[in-house]
Enzyme design. Structure first.
Site, PDB file in Angstrom:
ATOM      1  N   ASN A 183      -3.584   2.746   1.076  1.00 54.61           N
ATOM      2  CA  ASN A 183      -2.917   1.451   1.089  1.00 54.61           C
ATOM      3  C   ASN A 183      -1.440   1.629   1.407  1.00 54.61           C
ATOM      4  O   ASN A 183      -0.919   2.718   1.424  1.00 54.61           O
ATOM      5  CB  ASN A 183      -3.101   0.720  -0.239  1.00 54.61           C
ATOM      6  CG  ASN A 183      -4.254  -0.263  -0.203  1.00 54.61           C
ATOM      7  OD1 ASN A 183      -4.303  -1.160   0.637  1.00 54.61           O
ATOM      8  ND2 ASN A 183      -5.208  -0.098  -1.115  1.00 54.61           N
TER       9      ASN A 183
ATOM     10  N   ASP B  10      -1.088  -0.745  -4.491  1.00 54.09           N
ATOM     11  CA  ASP B  10      -1.793  -1.320  -3.343  1.00 54.09           C
ATOM     12  C   ASP B  10      -0.789  -1.500  -2.207  1.00 54.09           C
ATOM     13  O   ASP B  10      -0.157  -0.540  -1.783  1.00 54.09           O
ATOM     14  CB  ASP B  10      -2.473  -2.621  -3.763  1.00 54.09           C
ATOM     15  CG  ASP B  10      -3.643  -3.002  -2.866  1.00 54.09           C
ATOM     16  OD1 ASP B  10      -3.522  -2.875  -1.637  1.00 54.09           O
ATOM     17  OD2 ASP B  10      -4.686  -3.447  -3.387  1.00 54.09           O
TER      18      ASP B  10
END
Length: 295
Positions: free
Chosen positions: A154, A202
């Protein structure tokens, strides 16, 4: 550094909202598993209206970057590879490197670097350990696997000068920093930049002071790290699964955060919403993919 209270923007509640970017005075983002590219009209301050659908693909759409010199065109991490998306939604595939994967695999987050290249990660649908990769798309359109052994890549995010890549391995709760050779895009040996104490890092974005914002999936917060990796701010959100972040707005000091409803048995009213919060330090302009042979 201080931050205001996050405000939910627009009425959409996304299944898996990620890949958010500030482009041409508006936000652009993806709802990955629905294959939708979404945007808000330039200067839109509504809190109750829907986002606009720019295009919808029959495959998952992880992230996009604008293509320099081609208004309305994008380079996209989509399906099992990388494609160029024309303004009319037509896709020209550069490569589908995950077609041959032994386990069903899709592209995930991606971004352009300051030198005009595009980078994107892949992951299996079941997040199999070590089955993900990171790809680099050079300006001539060549697609190269530059890292493997990642579970859920990510970010990625680049320092303002493009000499450092930040990449989250979400399943392992790590953010690594890689030196980048500007001329070639080759990566040096990584170091651990940050390891959040709980949750999964993330989507990420940098600010002009070298700090890094990252959404912390599962914890309902966004973290800000200083350039040395020190955690100096935690922004709570009324959503369990924040996923993507970008800095934008007229002065670059609005932090936009996407979130997701996927996997929640009882999603709350703001799970899947897009949030905006004012911060002190702006972000650099969003980088574009710059093909060697322009339009």
């Amino acid at each position: 550094m201080s931050a205001a209270v996050p405000v939910a923007r627009w009425s959409d509640r996304l299944e898996l909202g990620e890949g958010i970017r500030w482009v041409d005075g508006r936000i652009v983002l993806t709802d990955i598993l629905t294959g939708r590219l979404l945007s808000a009209p330039p200067g839109d301050d509504r809190t109750d209206g829907p986002l606009d659908v720019l295009t919808e693909l029959p495959v998952p759409l992880g992230a996009v970057a604008p293509v320099a010199g081609r208004p309305g065109d994008w380079i996209a991490a989509a399906g099992t590879g990388i494609c160029l998306l024309a303004a009319d939604g037509t896709a020209e595939w550069l490569a589908r490197p995950e077609d041959a994967a032994s386990t069903a695999t899709r592209m995930n987050d991606g971004t352009a670097d300051p030198f005009g290249r595009f980078w994107a990660g892949s992951m299996t649908y079941d997040a199999a350990d070590g089955a993900g990769s990171l790809y680099r798309v050079d300006r001539d359109g060549t697609v190269t696997r530059v890292l493997d052994g990642i579970t859920v890549p990510n970010g990625p995010a680049f320092s303002a000068d493009g000499t450092a890549l930040f990449l989250a391995d979400s399943a392992r709760a790590l953010i690594r920093r890689y030196p980048v050779e500007p001329a070639t895009g080759e990566l040096g040996a990584p170091s651990v930049f940050a390891a959040p104490p709980s949750g999964s890092p993330d989507g990420m974005t940098v600010d002009t002071e070298g700090g890094l914002w990252t959404a912390i999936w599962g914890e309902g917060v966004v973290h800000h790290y200083r350039a040395d990796g020190t955690l100096d701010q935690v922004v709570p959100l009324p959503a369990t699964q924040p996923a993507g972040v970008c800095l934008g707005g007229g002065d670059g000091r609005t932090l936009y955060v996407t979130s997701a409803r996927i996997g929640l048995t009882r999603p709350g009213p703001l799970d899947g919403a897009v949030f905006a919060v004012r911060v002190d330090v702006p972000g650099p302009p969003t980088a574009s993919y710059r093909p060697e042979h322009g339009s």
